[in-house]
Design a protein around this motif. Sequence first.
Motif, PDB file in Angstrom:
ATOM      1  N   GLY A 195       0.688  -1.225  -0.046  1.00 24.81           N
ATOM      2  CA  GLY A 195       0.060  -0.104   0.010  1.00 24.81           C
ATOM      3  C   GLY A 195       0.689   1.466  -0.012  1.00 24.81           C
ATOM      4  O   GLY A 195       0.613   2.025  -0.902  1.00 24.81           O
ATOM      5  N   PRO A 196       1.871   1.394   0.995  1.00 25.98           N
ATOM      6  CA  PRO A 196       2.871   2.521   0.850  1.00 25.98           C
ATOM      7  C   PRO A 196       3.486   2.837  -0.408  1.00 25.98           C
ATOM      8  O   PRO A 196       3.868   3.995  -0.706  1.00 25.98           O
ATOM      9  CB  PRO A 196       3.513   2.457   1.982  1.00 25.98           C
ATOM     10  N   VAL A 197       3.908   1.886  -1.085  1.00 27.38           N
ATOM     11  CA  VAL A 197       4.629   1.843  -2.354  1.00 27.38           C
ATOM     12  C   VAL A 197       3.689   2.547  -3.312  1.00 27.38           C
ATOM     13  O   VAL A 197       3.907   3.399  -4.020  1.00 27.38           O
ATOM     14  CB  VAL A 197       5.011   0.630  -2.802  1.00 27.38           C
ATOM     15  N   LEU A 198       2.427   2.023  -3.474  1.00 31.47           N
ATOM     16  CA  LEU A 198       1.605   2.382  -4.280  1.00 31.47           C
ATOM     17  C   LEU A 198       1.092   4.195  -3.958  1.00 31.47           C
ATOM     18  O   LEU A 198       1.014   4.879  -5.154  1.00 31.47           O
ATOM     19  CB  LEU A 198       0.151   1.640  -4.177  1.00 31.47           C
ATOM     20  N   GLN A 199       1.162   4.274  -2.799  1.00 30.01           N
ATOM     21  CA  GLN A 199       0.734   5.568  -2.365  1.00 30.01           C
ATOM     22  C   GLN A 199       1.758   6.503  -2.859  1.00 30.01           C
ATOM     23  O   GLN A 199       1.626   7.682  -3.216  1.00 30.01           O
ATOM     24  CB  GLN A 199       0.569   5.649  -0.841  1.00 30.01           C
ATOM     25  N   ARG A 200       3.092   6.284  -2.637  1.00 27.33           N
ATOM     26  CA  ARG A 200       4.113   7.225  -3.204  1.00 27.33           C
ATOM     27  C   ARG A 200       4.094   7.256  -4.633  1.00 27.33           C
ATOM     28  O   ARG A 200       4.188   8.430  -5.266  1.00 27.33           O
ATOM     29  CB  ARG A 200       5.520   6.553  -2.801  1.00 27.33           C
ATOM     30  N   TYR A 201       3.921   6.104  -5.233  1.00 26.63           N
ATOM     31  CA  TYR A 201       3.823   6.034  -6.814  1.00 26.63           C
ATOM     32  C   TYR A 201       2.632   7.276  -7.121  1.00 26.63           C
ATOM     33  O   TYR A 201       2.595   8.016  -8.190  1.00 26.63           O
ATOM     34  CB  TYR A 201       3.386   4.955  -7.462  1.00 26.63           C
ATOM     35  N   LEU A 202       1.639   7.402  -6.508  1.00 30.57           N
ATOM     36  CA  LEU A 202       0.241   8.024  -6.695  1.00 30.57           C
ATOM     37  C   LEU A 202       0.466   9.589  -6.362  1.00 30.57           C
ATOM     38  O   LEU A 202       0.447  10.415  -7.001  1.00 30.57           O
ATOM     39  CB  LEU A 202      -0.909   7.611  -6.212  1.00 30.57           C
ATOM     40  N   THR A 203       1.090   9.552  -5.223  1.00 30.88           N
ATOM     41  CA  THR A 203       0.929  11.318  -4.559  1.00 30.88           C
ATOM     42  C   THR A 203       2.351  11.420  -4.235  1.00 30.88           C
ATOM     43  O   THR A 203       2.553  12.908  -3.628  1.00 30.88           O
ATOM     44  CB  THR A 203      -0.150  11.474  -3.557  1.00 30.88           C
ATOM     45  N   GLY A 204       3.204  10.689  -4.159  1.00 31.00           N
ATOM     46  CA  GLY A 204       4.550  10.902  -3.353  1.00 31.00           C
ATOM     47  C   GLY A 204       5.582  11.570  -4.427  1.00 31.00           C
ATOM     48  O   GLY A 204       5.568  11.646  -5.660  1.00 31.00           O
ATOM     49  N   ASP A 205       6.850  11.560  -4.033  1.00 27.02           N
ATOM     50  CA  ASP A 205       8.051  12.117  -4.837  1.00 27.02           C
ATOM     51  C   ASP A 205       8.701  10.850  -5.674  1.00 27.02           C
ATOM     52  O   ASP A 205       8.822   9.727  -5.011  1.00 27.02           O
ATOM     53  CB  ASP A 205       9.112  12.480  -3.765  1.00 27.02           C
ATOM     54  N   ILE A 206       8.490  10.824  -6.803  1.00 22.49           N
ATOM     55  CA  ILE A 206       8.817  10.006  -7.780  1.00 22.49           C
ATOM     56  C   ILE A 206       9.928  10.595  -8.697  1.00 22.49           C
ATOM     57  O   ILE A 206      10.258  10.139  -9.845  1.00 22.49           O
ATOM     58  CB  ILE A 206       8.006   9.219  -8.634  1.00 22.49           C
ATOM     59  N   GLY A 207      10.682  11.721  -8.281  1.00 25.87           N
ATOM     60  CA  GLY A 207      11.657  12.174  -9.220  1.00 25.87           C
ATOM     61  C   GLY A 207      10.998  13.111 -10.106  1.00 25.87           C
ATOM     62  O   GLY A 207       9.901  13.510 -10.058  1.00 25.87           O
ATOM     63  N   SER A 208      11.847  13.715 -11.004  1.00 25.82           N
ATOM     64  CA  SER A 208      11.318  14.464 -11.893  1.00 25.82           C
ATOM     65  C   SER A 208      10.608  13.898 -13.157  1.00 25.82           C
ATOM     66  O   SER A 208      10.339  14.624 -13.986  1.00 25.82           O
ATOM     67  CB  SER A 208      12.458  15.573 -12.469  1.00 25.82           C
ATOM     68  N   GLY A 209      10.818  12.511 -13.160  1.00 21.06           N
ATOM     69  CA  GLY A 209      10.109  11.647 -14.420  1.00 21.06           C
ATOM     70  C   GLY A 209       8.650  12.001 -14.650  1.00 21.06           C
ATOM     71  O   GLY A 209       8.615  12.116 -15.683  1.00 21.06           O
ATOM     72  N   ALA A 210       7.811  12.441 -13.683  1.00 20.37           N
ATOM     73  CA  ALA A 210       6.474  12.550 -14.117  1.00 20.37           C
ATOM     74  C   ALA A 210       6.237  13.998 -14.663  1.00 20.37           C
ATOM     75  O   ALA A 210       5.565  14.010 -15.571  1.00 20.37           O
ATOM     76  CB  ALA A 210       5.798  12.534 -12.382  1.00 20.37           C
TER      77      ALA A 210
END
Length: 219
Positions: A195-210
């Motif tokens: 769950g926390p991994v998906l939450q980071r993907y959704l709303t957290g920091d994933i670098g400048s890639g997004a």
Amino acid sequence: MRSAPSSENGSRGGRTGRRRGQTDTRPAILNAARGLFAEQGFDKTSIRAVAGAAGVDPALVHHYFGTKQALFAAAVELPIDPEQTLSLVASVPLEDLGATMVRALLGVWDSPAGPGVVAMVRSLIGGGETSLARTFLAEIVLERIRQRIATAHDDGRLRVALVASQLAGLLVTRKVLLLEPISQVAAEELVTAIGPVLQRYLTGDIGSGAAEFAARGEK
């Protein structure tokens, strides 16, 4: 004086929407829908277009399947109505999306409908119907989530694609490969871990890639 012939629904004359003398109307609609969904995607395929390809009246498509989403589910032989799960996920606070998605999907996969879902995935991928699988993921399962997390600088496409990669891996390891201990561990343990991994993907920091991905899409 001879009376006018009655139509199949009991009315006299007029168009009924059913192809005369044929009993394969529903399969014809499904075949037309599969072709159009695969070629054009979910959003660009209309009920009217499916009806035209099948040679029936649009009202008949609604009669058999109700909504376009239900038609797609029938076309890919999905054993459940995805709206039930999507409504649950769409209604939770944004900060609970990750855990809720894992819990909701595990609830489906581990239910009596689970083998049908796995069979559908195997059929789509193994049969080369990758366009239908991609349409189902991108335009039905993940689009509603993407719309919730999109911002002016990040359209969310990379984020939901990362979520899809994680969930696809979970489905394969838990239900297809039966990789232990993932195949045996309790659902809530997976919710806690993933769950926390998906939450980071959704709303957290994933670098400048997004942001960079979104910028490329605008060109």
